[in-house]
Design a protein around this motif. Sequence first.
Motif, short mmCIF file in Angstrom:
data_model
loop_
_atom_site.label_atom_id
_atom_site.label_comp_id
_atom_site.label_asym_id
_atom_site.label_seq_id
_atom_site.Cartn_x
_atom_site.Cartn_y
_atom_site.Cartn_z
N ALA A 260 6.23 16.46 9.88
CA ALA A 260 5.38 15.47 10.55
C ALA A 260 4.57 14.65 9.55
O ALA A 260 4.10 13.56 9.87
N PHE A 261 4.42 15.18 8.33
CA PHE A 261 3.64 14.48 7.31
C PHE A 261 4.52 13.84 6.24
O PHE A 261 4.01 13.30 5.26
N VAL A 262 5.83 13.89 6.41
CA VAL A 262 6.75 13.29 5.44
C VAL A 262 7.03 11.84 5.81
O VAL A 262 7.51 11.57 6.92
N TYR A 263 6.74 10.92 4.90
CA TYR A 263 6.98 9.49 5.14
C TYR A 263 8.42 9.08 4.82
O TYR A 263 8.91 8.07 5.31
N GLY A 264 9.06 9.85 3.96
CA GLY A 264 10.41 9.52 3.51
C GLY A 264 10.68 10.22 2.20
O GLY A 264 9.94 11.12 1.79
N ASN A 265 11.75 9.82 1.52
CA ASN A 265 12.13 10.47 0.26
C ASN A 265 12.50 9.41 -0.77
O ASN A 265 13.19 8.44 -0.45
N ILE A 266 12.03 9.59 -1.99
CA ILE A 266 12.23 8.57 -3.04
C ILE A 266 13.71 8.39 -3.39
O ILE A 266 14.08 7.37 -3.97
N TYR A 267 14.55 9.36 -3.05
CA TYR A 267 15.98 9.23 -3.33
C TYR A 267 16.69 8.34 -2.31
O TYR A 267 17.80 7.86 -2.58
N ASN A 268 16.05 8.12 -1.19
CA ASN A 268 16.70 7.37 -0.11
C ASN A 268 16.08 6.01 0.17
O ASN A 268 16.75 5.13 0.70
N GLU A 269 14.79 5.85 -0.17
CA GLU A 269 14.09 4.63 0.18
C GLU A 269 13.15 4.20 -0.94
O GLU A 269 12.74 5.02 -1.77
N THR A 270 12.79 2.93 -0.93
CA THR A 270 11.78 2.45 -1.86
C THR A 270 10.41 2.94 -1.39
O THR A 270 10.23 3.34 -0.24
N PHE A 271 9.45 2.88 -2.30
CA PHE A 271 8.09 3.29 -1.94
C PHE A 271 7.55 2.37 -0.84
O PHE A 271 6.94 2.83 0.12
N GLU A 272 7.82 1.08 -0.98
CA GLU A 272 7.34 0.12 0.02
C GLU A 272 7.92 0.41 1.40
O GLU A 272 7.20 0.38 2.40
N ALA A 273 9.22 0.70 1.45
CA ALA A 273 9.86 0.98 2.74
C ALA A 273 9.25 2.22 3.40
O ALA A 273 9.03 2.25 4.61
N MET A 274 8.98 3.24 2.60
CA MET A 274 8.38 4.46 3.15
C MET A 274 6.96 4.20 3.63
O MET A 274 6.54 4.66 4.69
N TRP A 275 6.21 3.46 2.83
CA TRP A 275 4.80 3.21 3.15
C TRP A 275 4.65 2.32 4.38
O TRP A 275 3.70 2.47 5.14
N LYS A 276 5.60 1.43 4.56
CA LYS A 276 5.57 0.52 5.72
C LYS A 276 6.36 1.07 6.90
O LYS A 276 6.43 0.43 7.96
N GLY A 277 6.94 2.25 6.74
CA GLY A 277 7.90 2.76 7.71
C GLY A 277 7.30 3.42 8.94
O GLY A 277 6.09 3.68 9.04
N GLU A 278 8.19 3.73 9.88
CA GLU A 278 7.81 4.30 11.16
C GLU A 278 7.25 5.71 11.03
O GLU A 278 6.33 6.10 11.76
#
Length: 356
Positions: free
Chosen positions: A294-312
């Motif tokens: 629930a606290f994971v925004y994403g993973n650096i191997y799959n997405e850019t930092f911007e995409a994770m930070w702006k993500g759902e």
Amino acid sequence: MPDKFRIDSHKLIFHPKRVADWLSGNDIYPLYVEISPSGSCNHRCTFCALDYMEYKPRFLDSAVLKERLSEMGRLGVKSVMYGGEGEPLLHRDIGDIIVHTKKSGIDVGITTNGTFLTKSLSEKILAHTSWIKVSLNAGSPETYSKVHRTKADDFNRVFKNLSDAVAVNKELGAKCTIGVQSILLPENAGEMAALAEKAKQTGLRYLVVKPYSQHLKSRTQAYRDFDYSAFIDLNEELKRFNDDTFSVIFRQHTMKKMKRTERGYERCLALPFWSYIDSAGNLVGCSAYLGDEAFVYGNIYNETFEAMWKGEKRRKCLEMTSGSIDPENCRMNCRMDEINLYLWELTHPADHVNFI
């Protein structure tokens, strides 16, 4: 010598523009990110908060991490602290990673047990590093061995590494602040003066003495009910080591807060200002919830930092922390505690604030 580094407080007051953007409702990028380049560790400290992460022998991919660091610098991340669930200096490319971090416009701090802070590594990283804080939780090899659960020789090895680092720092004309930190425990409380003396003789800038704080998920429970009220006077004893070049930063303020009955804020407001990247590459909203999806925004191997930070995923996490997560159930004196107190007061001012 006062705590000029504000270790027992916070430094968000020095970033009024970022705070103002947040207060205006804008989606800001973090000022500070903690990164765990290594899941592995060569010590098994009795107080380890992240023992439940099981010291997995995994290491962040250097090329991917560097790409994300370059991006983070462009987006406005101001600082990175390398530490986390493992020993950061175990990463074989840590020197290159640190140099790249600074070249990306990001200040670097390191929390380490110091056993791998070799002279050659110091020569490579000190000019690119703002501070190095070595976790050193005893004033003698025997107690060090018991608390760090390692061989006693590591005590002298660490101090040799620190001595070399101080010399290299001077030779390079670098401005890296090198110090040590100790969690005050029943086993080491009687050795803080000895540790302060040795740290000062080594040429370090400070010794931080801080309280233990029980992690929500930690398997370690031995210090859960440790009462610091009987140790507050130790602060006065340790003041004798303070001068213009060395200080003991005794976190008395934090120790006293351990006894408070109310946290002082009703929800966590700090998540927009910081984040955490674990050794698996997960960008996590709060280090107290490592391993919680629930606290994971994403993973650096799959997405850019911007995409994770702006993500759902991040949006949902922020909604959750502003709604269903009660800080009273969080770790006492968490890393963002002082920042939360500050932000809560800003957003819930008392009467008469215009009478400055």
